[in-house]
Structure formats: C-alpha cells, structure tokens
Scaffold this motif. Structure first.
Motif, mmCIF file in Angstrom:
data_model
loop_
_atom_site.group_PDB
_atom_site.id
_atom_site.type_symbol
_atom_site.label_atom_id
_atom_site.label_comp_id
_atom_site.label_asym_id
_atom_site.label_seq_id
_atom_site.Cartn_x
_atom_site.Cartn_y
_atom_site.Cartn_z
ATOM 1 N N VAL A 119 6.342 -31.891 -61.411
ATOM 2 C CA VAL A 119 7.540 -31.963 -62.246
ATOM 3 C C VAL A 119 8.406 -33.128 -61.794
ATOM 4 O O VAL A 119 8.552 -33.376 -60.600
ATOM 5 N N GLY A 120 8.972 -33.840 -62.776
ATOM 6 C CA GLY A 120 9.935 -34.901 -62.496
ATOM 7 C C GLY A 120 11.255 -34.581 -63.184
ATOM 8 O O GLY A 120 11.265 -34.200 -64.351
ATOM 9 N N ILE A 121 12.331 -34.715 -62.439
ATOM 10 C CA ILE A 121 13.690 -34.541 -62.985
ATOM 11 C C ILE A 121 14.307 -35.933 -63.075
ATOM 12 O O ILE A 121 14.533 -36.584 -62.058
ATOM 13 N N ALA A 122 14.552 -36.396 -64.296
ATOM 14 C CA ALA A 122 14.930 -37.792 -64.535
ATOM 15 C C ALA A 122 16.456 -37.968 -64.538
ATOM 16 O O ALA A 122 17.208 -36.985 -64.531
ATOM 17 N N PRO A 123 16.935 -39.230 -64.559
ATOM 18 C CA PRO A 123 18.373 -39.504 -64.498
ATOM 19 C C PRO A 123 19.193 -38.698 -65.517
ATOM 20 O O PRO A 123 18.830 -38.595 -66.686
ATOM 21 N N SER A 124 20.298 -38.163 -65.054
ATOM 22 C CA SER A 124 21.143 -37.249 -65.834
ATOM 23 C C SER A 124 22.437 -37.041 -65.041
ATOM 24 O O SER A 124 22.607 -37.626 -63.970
ATOM 25 N N ILE A 125 23.328 -36.219 -65.569
ATOM 26 C CA ILE A 125 24.623 -36.039 -64.907
ATOM 27 C C ILE A 125 24.421 -35.353 -63.552
ATOM 28 O O ILE A 125 23.732 -34.335 -63.462
ATOM 29 N N GLY A 126 24.981 -35.933 -62.513
ATOM 30 C CA GLY A 126 24.763 -35.442 -61.153
ATOM 31 C C GLY A 126 25.851 -34.484 -60.693
ATOM 32 O O GLY A 126 26.853 -34.274 -61.383
ATOM 33 N N PRO A 127 25.654 -33.924 -59.496
ATOM 34 C CA PRO A 127 26.656 -33.006 -58.934
ATOM 35 C C PRO A 127 27.992 -33.707 -58.680
ATOM 36 O O PRO A 127 29.037 -33.052 -58.610
ATOM 37 N N CYS A 128 27.947 -35.032 -58.592
ATOM 38 C CA CYS A 128 29.164 -35.834 -58.422
ATOM 39 C C CYS A 128 30.071 -35.747 -59.649
ATOM 40 O O CYS A 128 31.299 -35.851 -59.532
ATOM 41 N N CYS A 129 29.493 -35.602 -60.828
ATOM 42 C CA CYS A 129 30.238 -35.771 -62.083
ATOM 43 C C CYS A 129 30.203 -34.572 -63.021
ATOM 44 O O CYS A 129 30.943 -34.563 -64.010
ATOM 45 N N PHE A 130 29.359 -33.556 -62.752
ATOM 46 C CA PHE A 130 29.304 -32.438 -63.704
ATOM 47 C C PHE A 130 30.402 -31.423 -63.381
ATOM 48 O O PHE A 130 30.168 -30.369 -62.799
ATOM 49 N N GLU A 131 31.613 -31.775 -63.784
ATOM 50 C CA GLU A 131 32.767 -30.893 -63.604
ATOM 51 C C GLU A 131 32.853 -29.947 -64.786
ATOM 52 O O GLU A 131 32.770 -30.378 -65.932
ATOM 53 N N VAL A 132 33.009 -28.665 -64.497
ATOM 54 C CA VAL A 132 33.076 -27.659 -65.567
ATOM 55 C C VAL A 132 34.267 -26.734 -65.349
ATOM 56 O O VAL A 132 34.789 -26.596 -64.237
ATOM 57 N N ASP A 133 34.658 -26.066 -66.441
ATOM 58 C CA ASP A 133 35.694 -25.040 -66.379
ATOM 59 C C ASP A 133 35.067 -23.691 -66.022
ATOM 60 O O ASP A 133 33.860 -23.532 -66.015
ATOM 61 N N GLU A 134 35.940 -22.740 -65.799
ATOM 62 C CA GLU A 134 35.536 -21.389 -65.392
ATOM 63 C C GLU A 134 34.428 -20.763 -66.265
ATOM 64 O O GLU A 134 33.462 -20.206 -65.726
ATOM 65 N N PRO A 135 34.519 -20.835 -67.607
ATOM 66 C CA PRO A 135 33.492 -20.143 -68.408
ATOM 67 C C PRO A 135 32.073 -20.667 -68.167
ATOM 68 O O PRO A 135 31.119 -19.872 -68.151
ATOM 69 N N VAL A 136 31.913 -21.973 -67.985
ATOM 70 C CA VAL A 136 30.579 -22.521 -67.727
ATOM 71 C C VAL A 136 30.113 -22.089 -66.341
ATOM 72 O O VAL A 136 28.969 -21.654 -66.149
ATOM 73 N N TRP A 137 31.017 -22.194 -65.369
ATOM 74 C CA TRP A 137 30.668 -21.749 -64.023
ATOM 75 C C TRP A 137 30.248 -20.270 -64.039
ATOM 76 O O TRP A 137 29.253 -19.882 -63.418
ATOM 77 N N ALA A 138 30.999 -19.451 -64.795
ATOM 78 C CA ALA A 138 30.714 -18.014 -64.847
ATOM 79 C C ALA A 138 29.338 -17.739 -65.448
ATOM 80 O O ALA A 138 28.651 -16.796 -65.035
ATOM 81 N N ALA A 139 28.912 -18.572 -66.403
ATOM 82 C CA ALA A 139 27.588 -18.396 -67.003
ATOM 83 C C ALA A 139 26.498 -18.612 -65.950
ATOM 84 O O ALA A 139 25.480 -17.918 -65.945
ATOM 85 N N PHE A 140 26.722 -19.564 -65.040
ATOM 86 C CA PHE A 140 25.772 -19.797 -63.948
ATOM 87 C C PHE A 140 25.896 -18.716 -62.872
ATOM 88 O O PHE A 140 24.885 -18.275 -62.305
ATOM 89 N N ALA A 141 27.139 -18.312 -62.586
ATOM 90 C CA ALA A 141 27.384 -17.397 -61.460
ATOM 91 C C ALA A 141 26.683 -16.060 -61.650
ATOM 92 O O ALA A 141 26.387 -15.368 -60.669
ATOM 93 N N LYS A 142 26.377 -15.706 -62.901
ATOM 94 C CA LYS A 142 25.673 -14.443 -63.171
ATOM 95 C C LYS A 142 24.188 -14.525 -62.829
ATOM 96 O O LYS A 142 23.504 -13.513 -62.769
ATOM 97 N N HIS A 143 23.698 -15.768 -62.636
ATOM 98 C CA HIS A 143 22.255 -15.952 -62.436
ATOM 99 C C HIS A 143 21.887 -15.709 -60.970
ATOM 100 O O HIS A 143 22.538 -16.241 -60.075
ATOM 101 N N PRO A 144 20.817 -14.930 -60.712
ATOM 102 C CA PRO A 144 20.472 -14.609 -59.311
ATOM 103 C C PRO A 144 20.067 -15.820 -58.466
ATOM 104 O O PRO A 144 20.156 -15.762 -57.236
ATOM 105 N N LEU A 145 19.643 -16.924 -59.091
ATOM 106 C CA LEU A 145 19.250 -18.102 -58.309
ATOM 107 C C LEU A 145 20.431 -19.016 -57.979
ATOM 108 O O LEU A 145 20.284 -20.018 -57.287
#
Ligand SMILES: [Zn+2]
Length: 276
Positions: free
Chosen positions: A180-206
C-alpha cells in the motif's frame, strides 16, 4: 519551481510533467503508477497548470490535453482510464476493460464510487484529490490493484479496510501480500478540525492520542496518514508493506493541489495505477 523533497516517495519529470511515485511499486515491473503535481499541464489561472478535474470550471480541452500529457509521462493510455465518482463514501467498484473511458471519454454511468479495483491489465485506475488521502493497493501475487479516495469521512469509514476485504473476497488476495502507498495529502501539520470531526474519530477503537493533538481551544489536529495506516494494519496489511507520504499538500500549494490552501479556487490532482 523548487520541488519539495520527499524521503519516502520518488520524483519523476517527463517533458515538464512532474509526478510522485512509490519505490515499493516501482520495484514491480508489471505496475505503472503515479501521483500528479500542479506542474506540466496547459491550464491557466487558478487551474495552472496540471488540472485533472473536468468538474472544476476549467476548459475541457485543457483538461483533456493534461490527461494526454500525464498519460504519456506515466507510459499509459488516457483512453484506458476509468475514473471514480467520488462523494466521500466507502464504496468500491470492480472494473474491467469494458469500463475504459468512463468519466473521461464517456459518461461514468455510476455514482458514489470512492474506490476502484481491477485485475485487468488493460485498465488504468484514476482517482482525484486536493488534500484527501490517496491510497494505492497492489497485490503482486494475485496481480490485483486498487485505488481509494480517503477524505476524513472515507478514512473513518475505513475505506482502506473495505478495499482489502474486497480484494480478498473477489480475487483471493492474502492481505499479508498487499503493498500500500499513501500519497501526498493534508498532513497532521495542517488537518485542523472542530469538535464534531474529532468526535467522529474518537468513537473509533483504532483512534488514540498518537493519532491527534488537542490544541486546547476546541480545535484538534488529526493525523489521517497514521489513522489510515492503522486501519490497513488491522485489516492484515504488514506494516513493512505500507509507504507513507511525508509531503503535505497544504504546506506545498505551489506544487501540489490543496483545497484548504487555495480556499477551493483550484484544480485537481489525480492518482493513476495500472497493471501492465
Ligand atoms: Zn501541512
């Protein structure tokens, strides 16, 4: 133009067309692939110059010429391409030579397709990006390839795992064989999100504290590369078979198409993957 240096991807230039590739896939003689930059096309203004999106408002004849140029650079044929119909789903469609030209020389005939899969060597898979995460899949044993568009919704919906499942179900792939290759895209430096997006991830066990930073003001920075990597490993992909970009599109908007950096005034990049 100063090209950003990657320590995980290789850079290629062909008649002014610049694209990135994965060393692990370049080692396979039966694979052709690449991820486009903004460089080497004929589009002008906010689309300058390698815009590969017909739906951005650019002149269609410029986009068609851009496809011709990028196809020549990657040694594939534009008429063999099959385009996705991306709407941030986790839907994956298996295609064959009968689908050639869909989305480029004729109507797609389908909607809501964010991943493409094939074992047909006469097809070039093509998916589009401007910050979302491109995932390239190659099973060198079964000779099956896939591409997936993982925006934050597709990422949290585990489109990477859906691809591995479909490769296994339809082509008897062993996840341990898949590169698998993960190609250029928005990095951890720049992917700023608000609470609702974070909450969608926070529910995930991984998802854990290694996948984000809490800015403390109701904003978070999420690492989509790392989260996709975890999803792939949980699906059976070997960590040593995953190549992760070190180039963020938002940090390099002169060279890479970024929706955030341009506030949506932009063209589109594309990823291409084909079996010889
Ligand atoms: Zn960045």
């Amino acid at each position: 133009m100063e090209l950003p240096i990657s320590h995980t991807l290789t850079t290629h230039t062909h008649d002014g067309v610049v694209y990135y590739a994965f060393p692990s896939l370049e080692a396979l003689p039966f694979i052709r692939h690449g991820f486009s930059t903004r460089l080497g096309g004929v589009s002008e203004g906010i689309y300058a110059s390698m815009n590969l999106g017909y739906n951005r408002g650019d002149r269609a004849e410029c986009v068609t010429e851009n496809y011709r140029r990028i196809a020549a650079a990657m040694d594939v044929r534009a008429e063999d391409m099959v385009l996705a119909a991306q709407t941030h789903t986790a839907n994956i469609r298996t295609v064959t030579a009968a689908d050639r030209g869909r989305g480029i020389t004729r109507e797609r005939g389908y909607t809501d397709v964010d991943g493409l899969l094939t074992a047909d060597p006469n097809v070039v898979l093509c998916t589009h990006y401007a910050d979302c995460v491109p995932l390239f899949f190659v099973d060198p044993v079964r000779r099956v390839i896939g591409m997936a568009h993982a925006g934050w919704r597709g990422t949290v919906a585990e489109i990477g795992a859906r691809m591995i499942e479909k490769m296994t179900a339809e082509f008897r792939s062993d996840p341990a064989d898949v590169l698998v290759g993960i190609a250029p895209s928005i990095g951890p430096c720049c992917f700023e999100v608000d609470e609702p997006v974070w909450a969608a991830f926070a529910k995930h066990p991984l998802f854990d504290s290694d996948c984000y930073t809490d800015d403390g003001n109701g904003k978070y920075h999420i690492n989509l590369w790392e989260f996709n990597r975890r999803v792939l490993i949980a699906a059976g992909v070997s960590p040593s078979h995953i190549t992760v970009t070190d180039l963020c599109t938002v940090c390099h908007p002169e060279v890479l198409w970024s929706h955030r950096a341009t506030h949506g005034e932009r063209g589109s990049a594309a990823g291409f993957l084909s079996l010889r």
